[in-house]
Design an enzyme around this catalytic site. Sequence first.
Site, PDB file in Angstrom:
ATOM      1  N   ASP A  76     -71.255 -95.269 -53.785  1.00 18.36           N
ATOM      2  CA  ASP A  76     -71.593 -94.002 -54.540  1.00 18.36           C
ATOM      3  C   ASP A  76     -71.848 -92.837 -53.619  1.00 18.36           C
ATOM      4  O   ASP A  76     -72.341 -93.029 -52.554  1.00 18.36           O
ATOM      5  CB  ASP A  76     -72.587 -94.101 -55.514  1.00 18.36           C
ATOM      6  N   ARG A 188     -68.424 -92.297 -45.523  1.00 15.74           N
ATOM      7  CA  ARG A 188     -68.189 -93.412 -46.131  1.00 15.74           C
ATOM      8  C   ARG A 188     -67.956 -94.592 -45.029  1.00 15.74           C
ATOM      9  O   ARG A 188     -68.174 -95.778 -45.001  1.00 15.74           O
ATOM     10  CB  ARG A 188     -66.970 -93.362 -47.039  1.00 15.74           C
TER      11      ARG A 188
HETATM   12  P1  IMP Z   1     -68.085 -91.040 -56.794  1.00 12.98           P
HETATM   13  O1  IMP Z   1     -66.653 -91.390 -56.224  1.00 12.98           O
HETATM   14  O2  IMP Z   1     -68.554 -91.495 -57.796  1.00 12.98           O
HETATM   15  O3  IMP Z   1     -68.868 -91.645 -55.306  1.00 12.98           O
HETATM   16  O4  IMP Z   1     -68.152 -89.398 -56.399  1.00 12.98           O
HETATM   17  C1  IMP Z   1     -68.202 -88.899 -55.452  1.00 12.98           C
HETATM   18  C2  IMP Z   1     -68.003 -87.438 -55.747  1.00 12.98           C
HETATM   19  O5  IMP Z   1     -68.565 -86.690 -54.310  1.00 12.98           O
HETATM   20  C3  IMP Z   1     -66.573 -86.881 -55.496  1.00 12.98           C
HETATM   21  O6  IMP Z   1     -65.971 -86.800 -56.691  1.00 12.98           O
HETATM   22  C4  IMP Z   1     -66.648 -85.652 -54.584  1.00 12.98           C
HETATM   23  O7  IMP Z   1     -67.009 -84.652 -55.682  1.00 12.98           O
HETATM   24  C5  IMP Z   1     -67.911 -85.685 -53.891  1.00 12.98           C
HETATM   25  N1  IMP Z   1     -67.309 -86.281 -52.567  1.00 12.98           N
HETATM   26  C6  IMP Z   1     -67.977 -87.592 -51.963  1.00 12.98           C
HETATM   27  N2  IMP Z   1     -67.445 -87.745 -50.688  1.00 12.98           N
HETATM   28  C7  IMP Z   1     -66.447 -86.498 -50.358  1.00 12.98           C
HETATM   29  C8  IMP Z   1     -65.608 -86.277 -49.558  1.00 12.98           C
HETATM   30  O8  IMP Z   1     -65.504 -87.032 -48.415  1.00 12.98           O
HETATM   31  N3  IMP Z   1     -65.263 -85.293 -49.587  1.00 12.98           N
HETATM   32  C9  IMP Z   1     -65.206 -84.160 -50.470  1.00 12.98           C
HETATM   33  N4  IMP Z   1     -66.080 -84.563 -51.610  1.00 12.98           N
HETATM   34  C10 IMP Z   1     -66.690 -85.637 -51.547  1.00 12.98           C
END
Ligand code: IMP
Length: 210
Positions: A76, A188
């Site tokens: 997350d 990540r």
């Molecule tokens: P997850 O997929 O539930 O972890 O949501 C992470 C959210 O955080 C994504 O939808 C993006 O809005 C933001 N996010 C996380 N990592 C990145 C990245 O490497 N670049 C840009 N936005 C990110």
Amino acid sequence: MRIIFATGNAGKMREIRDILADVDAEVFSLKDMGLRSEADETGETFAENALIKIREIYDILQPAGNMKDTVIMADDSGLCIDALDGAPGVHSARYMGHDTDYKIKNQAILDLMKDVPVEKRGAGFVCHISAIDEKGRVYDAEGEMRGRIAYESRGKEGFGYDPIFYLPEMGRTSGELSEEEKNRISHRGKVLRMMKAILKDEGLLRERVH
Ligand code: IMP
């Protein structure tokens, strides 16, 4: 050994497969397993949400006797902006609405930050990865990629908040980095390498012998 990474995001899966290429394990996505996540990410921390994601899949596979030599992992992540008390944080994906275009979300953040001086524009992409083994033991790793909020959106690479996340040491936003460049320094990538080390220490993963 089998690793199931509980994500439906194809970009994340490419990065994950790349980083796990040197361990003696087969890596499966939810799609490979014919599974889909329906869990609500209701946690208040990245750790709680990652745990929700691995538990959902564990609770399907374990009762069916399908956890042998298996580790389930999930991540997350989100953007935490110092000047906004860590927002959007765990709400990054939902910020201003799940389906709102990132051009709009990014512009709204730039507007909120327009009078913030450069030394107060610090931000981090935070990532938490949780893993669960066949005995139900949970392992956690968390880390971040530090940068600052840019004054304008730049770059068409990456996704989400990448175009407004400026990396001073690269002189570019993460939206201007190739996939390979970003994987080398990303939150990540960093945390997945930490998790790989934890699981090796626990004797759950081994280096691939060629
Ligand atoms: P997850 O997929 O539930 O972890 O949501 C992470 C959210 O955080 C994504 O939808 C993006 O809005 C933001 N996010 C996380 N990592 C990145 C990245 O490497 N670049 C840009 N936005 C990110």
